[in-house]
Design an enzyme around this catalytic site. Structure first.
Site, PDB file in Angstrom:
ATOM      1  N   ARG A  50      33.882  -5.698 -25.454  1.00 22.06           N
ATOM      2  CA  ARG A  50      33.932  -5.014 -26.520  1.00 22.06           C
ATOM      3  C   ARG A  50      35.097  -3.814 -26.443  1.00 22.06           C
ATOM      4  O   ARG A  50      35.659  -3.871 -25.565  1.00 22.06           O
ATOM      5  CB  ARG A  50      32.601  -4.222 -27.123  1.00 22.06           C
ATOM      6  N   GLY A  51      35.388  -3.442 -27.786  1.00 23.55           N
ATOM      7  CA  GLY A  51      36.642  -2.307 -27.607  1.00 23.55           C
ATOM      8  C   GLY A  51      37.703  -3.247 -28.248  1.00 23.55           C
ATOM      9  O   GLY A  51      38.055  -4.280 -27.438  1.00 23.55           O
ATOM     10  N   ALA A  52      38.331  -2.694 -29.109  1.00 27.43           N
ATOM     11  CA  ALA A  52      39.437  -3.556 -29.833  1.00 27.43           C
ATOM     12  C   ALA A  52      40.636  -3.953 -29.012  1.00 27.43           C
ATOM     13  O   ALA A  52      41.140  -4.948 -28.841  1.00 27.43           O
ATOM     14  CB  ALA A  52      40.142  -2.679 -31.065  1.00 27.43           C
ATOM     15  N   ARG A  93      35.215 -11.502 -34.038  1.00 32.42           N
ATOM     16  CA  ARG A  93      34.790 -10.325 -34.594  1.00 32.42           C
ATOM     17  C   ARG A  93      35.747  -9.762 -35.399  1.00 32.42           C
ATOM     18  O   ARG A  93      36.851  -9.607 -35.196  1.00 32.42           O
ATOM     19  CB  ARG A  93      34.657  -8.978 -33.556  1.00 32.42           C
ATOM     20  N   GLN A 225      25.912   2.666 -27.265  1.00 29.35           N
ATOM     21  CA  GLN A 225      27.341   2.563 -26.445  1.00 29.35           C
ATOM     22  C   GLN A 225      27.632   3.695 -25.944  1.00 29.35           C
ATOM     23  O   GLN A 225      28.180   3.850 -24.764  1.00 29.35           O
ATOM     24  CB  GLN A 225      28.567   1.792 -27.475  1.00 29.35           C
ATOM     25  N   ASP A 266      38.986   0.805 -34.366  1.00 29.64           N
ATOM     26  CA  ASP A 266      39.123  -0.749 -34.148  1.00 29.64           C
ATOM     27  C   ASP A 266      40.141  -1.244 -35.190  1.00 29.64           C
ATOM     28  O   ASP A 266      40.521  -2.346 -34.956  1.00 29.64           O
ATOM     29  CB  ASP A 266      37.623  -1.300 -34.506  1.00 29.64           C
ATOM     30  N   ASN A 276      35.859   2.680 -37.234  1.00 26.63           N
ATOM     31  CA  ASN A 276      35.446   2.887 -35.945  1.00 26.63           C
ATOM     32  C   ASN A 276      33.839   2.798 -36.027  1.00 26.63           C
ATOM     33  O   ASN A 276      33.407   2.436 -37.203  1.00 26.63           O
ATOM     34  CB  ASN A 276      35.739   4.202 -35.701  1.00 26.63           C
ATOM     35  N   LYS A 277      33.291   2.532 -34.954  1.00 27.86           N
ATOM     36  CA  LYS A 277      31.801   2.592 -34.773  1.00 27.86           C
ATOM     37  C   LYS A 277      31.013   3.420 -35.949  1.00 27.86           C
ATOM     38  O   LYS A 277      31.354   4.673 -36.026  1.00 27.86           O
ATOM     39  CB  LYS A 277      31.498   2.808 -33.579  1.00 27.86           C
TER      40      LYS A 277
END
Length: 385
Positions: A50-52, A93, A225, A266, A276-277
């Site tokens: 995960r993580g752009a 995603r 996370q 993201d 973002n999250k």
């Protein structure tokens, strides 16, 4: 502090992609060997990776293992396979712009080169005119060359992200020289990139420079996370980190316990609105009310200039069970409905600055973002030439 000896988030082995299964952290460090597209998409969707920026580097490499799996017999067949992967992998995603960007870039670069090296395969017997401009001779050598071009581009994307992280860290350290206590949300460190990280890249740069730094990591519900990943990698690097309940961060900010808030991204729209999250927006509002800086740290590849504002950003809706359950136990009544957006959008007006590999961008963001992207494009063209 030395992050170079740490297990890399993702690594090309020569015929597969080795990744850390982030769903197993911090309890155990488990490595996954990804050798086919189904496994790659599964790893993306269940957040094993995960993580752009990391998704971009991983998605590009997934094209190579996918081509190996498909074993196309000609360039035409290979092109069709890659076009299928463009959406199958690239859209796994929807909010993280780097994933589709990296997949598109890798496929486009390889296919653009295919015409030139494909045609050269056929010029010896004058058959190029019969095969057309695709060079589709059915040659295994041509497909092998296409694979090599894919791999070269994919590895370049990872290397570029590592350099971008280093630059973000450098610029961020200079910008936040007076900040000791930094709050962050989710995980924007080495687990989310091909380098040292974006938001945490700033932290690592300060620590490496001998500056005192302490991180308040919001737990980041529902998948934690921040509690699981950010706390794990910072503790592993010997950096002072405290996990904070999401709902408690605003009171800490209001009480003067935080010098600055730094988060990743993201997707960033052309006007500076940032996805973002989910939970990031609350920290931005608290920082604005307290009069402290709220900073977004991201490479220029996370900027989507095609989107005029955050209203155009597609927000991934995840499985409601992630909210209903914790540790395998259902916490909510069966009659209750769960809403589980993976991201929220922080408006540009709440963002003090955007720390990128091209420098620190400030309002008005439509202008500074356009200038940064133009400069990044010039640098890319110079490196190619």
């Amino acid at each position: 502090m030395d992050t170079t000896a740490a297990t890399p988030t993702l690594r090309w082995t020569g015929d597969s992609i080795e990744i850390i299964d982030q769903t197993r952290l911090p309890g155990e460090l488990v490595l996954i060997d990804v050798r086919d597209v189904a496994s790659a998409v599964d790893a993306i969707e269940r957040l094993a990776i995960r993580g752009a920026p990391a998704l971009g580097a991983f998605g590009a490499l997934a094209l190579v293992v996918g081509l190996d799996e498909a074993q196309p017999g000609s360039l035409g067949d290979a092109g069709a396979v890659l076009e299928r992967f463009r959406t199958e992998i690239g859209d796994a995603r929807p909010t993280a712009v780097n994933l589709r960007w990296a997949v598109d870039r890798t496929i486009d670069a390889a296919l653009a080169a295919a015409g030139s090296f494909g045609s050269s395969d056929n010029t010896g017997d004058g058959s190029a005119s019969e095969q057309g401009n695709t060079g589709d001779s059915g040659s295994a050598g041509s497909v092998a060359e296409l694979r090599r071009r894919l791999l070269d581009e994919a590895l370049a994307i990872g290397a570029e992200d590592a350099r971008a992280c280093a630059e973000i860290g450098r610029f961020g350290r200079e910008l936040l020289a007076d900040a000791t206590v930094i709050a962050t949300h989710c995980n924007a460190g080495r687990l989310a990139t091909a380098g040292t990280g974006t938001a945490l890249g700033v932290v690592y740069a300060k620590a490496a420079g001998g500056e005192p730094v302490r991180v308040l990591a919001a737990e980041t519900r529902p998948l934690l996370q921040g509690a699981r990943l950010t706390a794990w990698e910072l503790a592993d690097a010997g950096i002072d980190v405290s996990v904070v309940a999401d709902a408690a961060m605003a009171s800490l900010i209001a009480g003067g316990a935080v010098d600055a808030v730094v988060v990743g991204a993201d997707r960033i729209a052309a006007n500076g609105d940032t996805a973002n999250k989910v939970g990031t927006l609350a920290h931005a509002l608290a920082a604005a009310d307290a009069g402290i800086g709220f900073y977004v740290a991201a490479p220029t590849t996370t900027i989507d200039a095609a989107l005029p504002s955050g209203e155009c950003i597609a927000i991934e809706q995840r499985n409601p069970d992630e909210v209903h359950h914790a540790g395998g136990t259902r916490l909510t009544p069966t009659e209750a409905v769960a809403i589980n957006p993976a991201f929220d959008v922080t408006p540009a007006r709440l963002i003090t600055a955007i720390i990128t590999d091209a420098g620190v961008l400030r309002p008005p963001y439509d202008r500074s973002i356009a200038q940064a992207l133009a400069a990044a494009g010039d640098d890319m063209r110079e490196s190619v030439e």
